[in-house]
Write an enzyme that holds these catalytic residues in place. Structure first.
Site, mmCIF file in Angstrom:
data_model
loop_
_atom_site.group_PDB
_atom_site.id
_atom_site.type_symbol
_atom_site.label_atom_id
_atom_site.label_comp_id
_atom_site.label_asym_id
_atom_site.label_seq_id
_atom_site.Cartn_x
_atom_site.Cartn_y
_atom_site.Cartn_z
ATOM 1 N N HIS A 1 -7.012 -5.826 2.296
ATOM 2 C CA HIS A 1 -5.845 -5.284 2.989
ATOM 3 C C HIS A 1 -5.322 -6.376 3.923
ATOM 4 O O HIS A 1 -6.103 -7.017 4.620
ATOM 5 C CB HIS A 1 -6.226 -4.079 3.852
ATOM 6 C CG HIS A 1 -6.782 -2.921 3.113
ATOM 7 N ND1 HIS A 1 -6.015 -1.825 2.774
ATOM 8 C CD2 HIS A 1 -8.033 -2.677 2.651
ATOM 9 C CE1 HIS A 1 -6.775 -0.947 2.152
ATOM 10 N NE2 HIS A 1 -8.004 -1.433 2.053
ATOM 11 N N HIS B 1 -10.691 -5.421 -3.100
ATOM 12 C CA HIS B 1 -9.334 -5.532 -2.597
ATOM 13 C C HIS B 1 -9.366 -5.914 -1.127
ATOM 14 O O HIS B 1 -10.277 -5.561 -0.396
ATOM 15 C CB HIS B 1 -8.527 -4.241 -2.799
ATOM 16 C CG HIS B 1 -9.144 -3.008 -2.247
ATOM 17 N ND1 HIS B 1 -10.235 -2.388 -2.815
ATOM 18 C CD2 HIS B 1 -8.807 -2.265 -1.171
ATOM 19 C CE1 HIS B 1 -10.550 -1.309 -2.113
ATOM 20 N NE2 HIS B 1 -9.702 -1.211 -1.104
ATOM 21 N N ASN C 1 -13.241 -3.595 2.788
ATOM 22 C CA ASN C 1 -14.344 -2.655 2.930
ATOM 23 C C ASN C 1 -15.264 -2.811 1.722
ATOM 24 O O ASN C 1 -14.808 -2.755 0.580
ATOM 25 C CB ASN C 1 -13.827 -1.215 2.988
ATOM 26 C CG ASN C 1 -12.984 -0.964 4.215
ATOM 27 O OD1 ASN C 1 -13.316 -1.403 5.302
ATOM 28 N ND2 ASN C 1 -11.885 -0.265 4.034
ATOM 29 N N ASP D 1 0.850 -1.190 0.000
ATOM 30 C CA ASP D 1 0.000 0.000 0.000
ATOM 31 C C ASP D 1 0.887 1.242 0.000
ATOM 32 O O ASP D 1 1.894 1.277 0.716
ATOM 33 C CB ASP D 1 -0.897 -0.010 1.242
ATOM 34 C CG ASP D 1 -2.017 1.006 1.164
ATOM 35 O OD1 ASP D 1 -1.719 2.219 1.147
ATOM 36 O OD2 ASP D 1 -3.181 0.595 1.134
ATOM 37 N N GLU E 1 -13.158 2.910 -0.867
ATOM 38 C CA GLU E 1 -12.781 4.079 -1.659
ATOM 39 C C GLU E 1 -12.485 3.758 -3.119
ATOM 40 O O GLU E 1 -12.623 4.628 -3.968
ATOM 41 C CB GLU E 1 -11.559 4.757 -1.028
ATOM 42 C CG GLU E 1 -11.867 5.334 0.344
ATOM 43 C CD GLU E 1 -10.648 5.956 1.010
ATOM 44 O OE1 GLU E 1 -9.546 5.909 0.430
ATOM 45 O OE2 GLU E 1 -10.808 6.467 2.118
ATOM 46 N N VAL E 2 -12.041 2.538 -3.404
ATOM 47 C CA VAL E 2 -11.718 2.163 -4.777
ATOM 48 C C VAL E 2 -12.724 1.103 -5.230
ATOM 49 O O VAL E 2 -12.872 0.080 -4.562
ATOM 50 C CB VAL E 2 -10.281 1.611 -4.885
ATOM 51 C CG1 VAL E 2 -9.973 1.193 -6.311
ATOM 52 C CG2 VAL E 2 -9.276 2.654 -4.403
#
Length: 125
Positions: free
Chosen positions: A112, A110, A97, A39, A105-106
């Site tokens: 993390h 994904h 998320n 990241d 946000e994207v």
């Protein structure tokens, strides 16, 4: 800005651009189903993102539309990345998320992977 997990996939999102090689990343793992990279704004001493190579907005989209081999390959990739990074012995956290209320946000699925220090409780109590 958080996104709605029900929105259509945006092929111009940052992770799609990374997959196409338009934006560089510090890759730590890649196979036919997944790409993992550090990241750029780490939230822990070790912070790696793992993304599927397919165009999926969220876990819901992925689980509903990806072929079984792609789902299995992505899940295996997450475990392989954590193992290869030496995170298993001390422990690590996975976070995905999904949707606006979670802070996604994207608009590309994904996961993390956080490790390298005690991470504390998941949510503020």
């Amino acid at each position: 800005m958080p996104i709605d997990a029900t929105l259509p996939y945006d092929p111009d999102n940052i992770f799609a651009k990374i997959l196409r090689g338009e934006i560089p990343s510090k890759t730590v793992y890649e196979d036919e189903h997944a790409l993992a990279f550090h990241d750029v704004n780490p939230q822990a001493p070790q912070h790696i993102l793992v993304i599927p190579k397919g165009a999926y907005v969220s876990w819901d989209d992925f689980s509903a539309h990806a072929p079984d081999a792609e789902i299995a390959g992505f899940v295996r990739a997450v475990g392989t990345v954590a193992r290869n990074a030496g995170m298993v012995a001390e422990g690590y956290r996975l976070l995905a998320n999904i949707g606006q209320q979670s802070g996604q946000e994207v608009p590309h699925l994904h996961v993390h992977i956080f490790a390298g220090k005690p991470l504390g409780p998941m949510l503020v109590r």
